[in-house]
Design a protein around this motif. Sequence first.
Motif, short mmCIF file in Angstrom:
data_model
loop_
_atom_site.label_atom_id
_atom_site.label_comp_id
_atom_site.label_asym_id
_atom_site.label_seq_id
_atom_site.Cartn_x
_atom_site.Cartn_y
_atom_site.Cartn_z
N LYS A 10 11.94 -10.80 37.49
CA LYS A 10 12.11 -12.25 37.39
C LYS A 10 13.59 -12.54 37.16
CE LYS A 10 7.46 -12.45 35.57
NZ LYS A 10 6.59 -12.65 34.39
N VAL A 11 14.11 -13.47 37.91
CA VAL A 11 15.54 -13.79 37.89
C VAL A 11 15.71 -15.28 37.65
CG1 VAL A 11 17.71 -13.66 39.15
CG2 VAL A 11 15.93 -11.94 39.57
N ALA A 12 16.60 -15.63 36.73
CA ALA A 12 16.89 -17.04 36.45
C ALA A 12 18.40 -17.25 36.39
CB ALA A 12 16.26 -17.46 35.13
N LEU A 13 18.86 -18.39 36.86
CA LEU A 13 20.26 -18.77 36.75
C LEU A 13 20.39 -19.94 35.78
CD1 LEU A 13 21.71 -18.69 40.40
CD2 LEU A 13 21.71 -16.87 38.67
N ALA A 14 21.32 -19.78 34.83
CA ALA A 14 21.62 -20.85 33.89
C ALA A 14 23.07 -21.27 34.06
CB ALA A 14 21.38 -20.39 32.46
N ARG A 53 7.05 -20.30 34.47
CA ARG A 53 6.37 -19.03 34.78
C ARG A 53 7.20 -17.81 34.39
NH1 ARG A 53 4.69 -21.04 40.87
NH2 ARG A 53 2.99 -22.45 40.25
N CYS A 54 8.51 -17.94 34.36
CA CYS A 54 9.41 -16.80 34.10
C CYS A 54 10.20 -17.01 32.82
CB CYS A 54 10.35 -16.60 35.29
SG CYS A 54 9.51 -16.28 36.87
N ALA A 55 9.51 -17.36 31.76
CA ALA A 55 10.17 -17.79 30.53
C ALA A 55 11.18 -16.78 29.97
CB ALA A 55 9.11 -18.14 29.47
N PRO A 56 10.86 -15.47 29.86
CA PRO A 56 11.85 -14.57 29.25
C PRO A 56 13.15 -14.45 30.05
CG PRO A 56 9.67 -13.60 29.15
CD PRO A 56 9.58 -14.79 30.05
N ALA A 57 13.06 -14.44 31.39
CA ALA A 57 14.27 -14.38 32.20
C ALA A 57 15.13 -15.63 31.98
CB ALA A 57 13.92 -14.24 33.68
#
Length: 339
Positions: free
Chosen positions: A15-19, A328-332
Amino acid sequence: MSITAGYDVGGAHLKVALAEEGRTVAVRQIPCPLWQGLAALDDAFATARDLTDRAQQHAVTMTGELCEAFPDRVTGVAEILDRMAQLTAQAPLRIWIGQRGMGSAEQARAHPLDVASTNFLASAALAGRQVANALIVDMGSTTTDIIPVVDGIPVPRGLSDGERLRSGELVYSGTTRTDASCVAKRAQLDGIIQRLAAGSFANMADVRRVLDTLPDDVDQHPTLDGRGKSQPESLERFARCFGRDAAEFSADVWRMSAAEIAAQQMDDIADAIQHVLATSKLPAAAPIIAAGVGAFEIAALAQRLGRQHVSFADIADADASCRDWATRCAPAVAVALLA
């Protein structure tokens, strides 16, 4: 403006997230069957390059160290850290080290068991910045995490998977990948209760497709028999759990059986939630923060339990384009924002 990429390296998904400037601006989940080896992580990372190449900093949490590719968790943490360091070598790398917070890769290597499967604490730490008292319930594809946050501080009774299974804060039951026969040993078919065949015939994604409640984009892995994911194909697999062919009963009869098994799963998770609430110091008005691919189920469960529910996307200040996947990808998302 600085962009941080957050990663949650699981046994089944990357899981990948951009902040960017305190906001979540992009999120993606990619199939990553890590039990097949670290090459799966390489492939998943390559798929996300259009996101990761935008980052000036990277942040990692993980649960994949528990999968069958590694002889033990310490080895798994070390090998995943080494591979992620290689993959993100062009920018600084931060690692989530459980109660120690964010740290360097060197610090993470010195405390591998604080890195192992503490991604749930990252979600809780971020939530605690926004909501003083809450119960986070993250229903993923395979497991459900239940984490109390009191006075802004995560206060789980357990930290490792083993401790949380004992405390009731981890339920090995998820939205899609869990075998239906692990959820229910018995269920009714056409009004008669019977045992189920424990043969990996159907999973909870099939059950929810029979019920037409599963979002189209959350089940990313092959089916148990290698066939398609249409409702008729899911129904054929589901019928095998009862030792039957789908044609033997009407669709309505099969839906009633599927509804019972789905209800058994959610009753089990509700019992775990009630247990955690009873053993925590959360006030009665504390909301449930719904996360994971099963957040829609948790939102319904919160209403059933008489609790307000909050979407993790609100905690993450997610852009409208990625609200569903931020939940859906809370920890990322959390490690991207905490880094």
